[in-house]
Design an enzyme around this catalytic site. Sequence first.
Site, PDB file in Angstrom:
ATOM      1  N   ASN A   1      -0.949  -6.706  -4.669  1.00 24.90           N
ATOM      2  CA  ASN A   1      -1.442  -5.594  -5.901  1.00 24.90           C
ATOM      3  C   ASN A   1      -0.342  -4.810  -6.460  1.00 24.90           C
ATOM      4  OD1 ASN A   1      -1.576  -4.461  -2.771  1.00 24.90           O
ATOM      5  ND2 ASN A   1      -1.394  -2.714  -4.396  1.00 24.90           N
TER       6      ASN A   1
ATOM      7  N   GLU B   1       0.772  -1.113  -0.060  1.00 25.90           N
ATOM      8  CA  GLU B   1       0.036   0.062  -0.102  1.00 25.90           C
ATOM      9  C   GLU B   1       0.945   1.212   0.135  1.00 25.90           C
ATOM     10  OE1 GLU B   1      -1.581  -3.149   1.056  1.00 25.90           O
ATOM     11  OE2 GLU B   1      -2.273  -2.505  -0.596  1.00 25.90           O
TER      12      GLU B   1
ATOM     13  N   ASP C   1      -7.301  -4.142  -5.608  1.00 28.68           N
ATOM     14  CA  ASP C   1      -6.577  -4.602  -4.450  1.00 28.68           C
ATOM     15  C   ASP C   1      -6.517  -6.045  -4.278  1.00 28.68           C
ATOM     16  OD1 ASP C   1      -4.440  -4.460  -2.635  1.00 28.68           O
ATOM     17  OD2 ASP C   1      -6.157  -4.389  -0.744  1.00 28.68           O
TER      18      ASP C   1
HETATM   19 CA    CA Z   1      -2.818  -5.114  -0.990  1.00 27.93          CA
END
Ligand code: CA
Length: 580
Positions: A277, A200, A319
Amino acid sequence: MKGPIMRALSGVAAMTLAMAATPLVAQGGPTDADLMNDAASTGDVLTYGMGPQAHRFSTLNAINSGNVAKMVPAFSASLGGEKQRGQEAQPIVYDGTIYVTGSYSRLFAFDARTGEEKWQYDARLPDGIMPCCDVVNRGAAIHGDKIIFATLDARLVALNRHTGKVIWNKQIADYKEGYSATAAPLIVKGMVITGNSGGEFGVVGAVEARDVNTGELIWHRPVIEGHMGTLKGKDNGITGKLNATWQGDLWKSGGGATWLGGTYDPETNLLFFGTGNPAPWNSHLRPGDNLYTASTLAIDPDTGVIKWHYQTTPHDGWDFDGVNEFIPFDATINGKPMKLGAKADRNGYFFVLDRTNGKFISASKFVMQTTWANGFNKAGKPNYIPEGRPPAPGDAKGKPVFASPSFLGGKNWMPMAYSHDTGLFYIPSNDWGMDIWNEPIAYKKGAAYLGAGFTIKSIAEDHIGALRAMDPKTGKIMWEYKNKAPLWGGVLTTGGNLVFTGTPEGFLKAFDAKTGQELWKFQTGSGVVGSPVTWEQDGEQYVAVMSGWGGAVPLWGGEVAKSFKDINQGGALWVFKLPK
Ligand code: CA
Ligand code: CA
């Protein structure tokens, strides 16, 4: 001959044997061969996953579907302190000791017979750590005289397993750039193999190997195309091909964190690591497939070279980290015996691949709903539903779309189990969706790099969590158990026709592996989000699990938080057995 002399003599003989045996165990400890044999050795739990292939299956059957209803606690051990966040660890059991990691990067050694604490290690964490999803840890690795775990400031620490004293302590990556570490390390051929966390924050996912005795780096393999790998201090080839699936410099902050660790298959000599991701979440800012994000990678443990890849969510926009465990198993498909591997992905599909080459075999939906794709074609590519992708935002907040699964996934970190008896995979899954929208974002080192917003929502009246028994040959769900709150703990299955998993409501539960009938439950006092294990000790079978509510769900749960707002925090190891 009987009487006191003979008894004394046999006592001496027994003592001599014990003295001969004990130091060997105490000084040596588990070897590489012991770790590879962990699934077969029922008297210990040496690896995360109960074997390098992580089947989480034990042949033990003293506790079984006929008597599990009588199972009672043997003891409980508190992690104490005020640091009671999510306890997601799997215990390691060896030589009369249970090792568990706790929230805030702590490691505990408990006496396996009494629960008394032998020692405790608290990592001294800097103030600036940036874990996205709670201060959890998923477990330790054991080798020789060492017990090894990763810490939230992206370090790897090896402790003397007898004393808890530090043997070595190495930085994996810089926590100030958003890196952290929560997975249990994997030990193969005298190397500690780890991934990294921080998807993230626009970090670059990587897998690396270190010498188990010194912590020195052996190889490093970034998983985003364009980055150079190393082997013994020398360049060892670029990952993929520069700019093949990324435009401009976006690969430099491409994400793909390998935050859940990996599995190892001795038969093919391959490591399997999933990647997270692509960064940022806003997919319109990074056209292309964005390799090797949201993928399963097969890596040569001797060199760190990627042997094959399969991308579960090309050009991810939701995600859908592809980090989930890839579990090697063998089965006959269309009359042909095959070496396969299975992964239940965050995107809601259960994948079966040929593990020798990564070739796609099947993808079967294991959740109620997938709004982003409608199945996979024969080539293993998703049939996208275009309106399921959140649109480009322009200069402000973009239009929200409803997407399912939610970004927390059809399955998140919590590991599934594979039964050698039923041939079924037991998947801890969740049925939920989200409103998701895109926003403009620019990369800034050490700052969140999403370019998206979201609100998680329920999609069913009666449940979010669902434990599902998947037949990997047919893609059919054979049974399911529905749970009101989201399931967030690992699964164990045994030769006693049992499946164990925990619930946020605080129960460890046992189910009939063939039918899914609930046979036993015990209230541990806080939510169970750890992974249960079983072993044999002094002629009896034991089951252990961590209790302590937390993890990503209470932090990011949005509207579904209603289902767990009254659950209390905790931090305890619980150990069970049948009454004598
Ligand atoms: Ca993630
Ligand atoms: Ca074992």
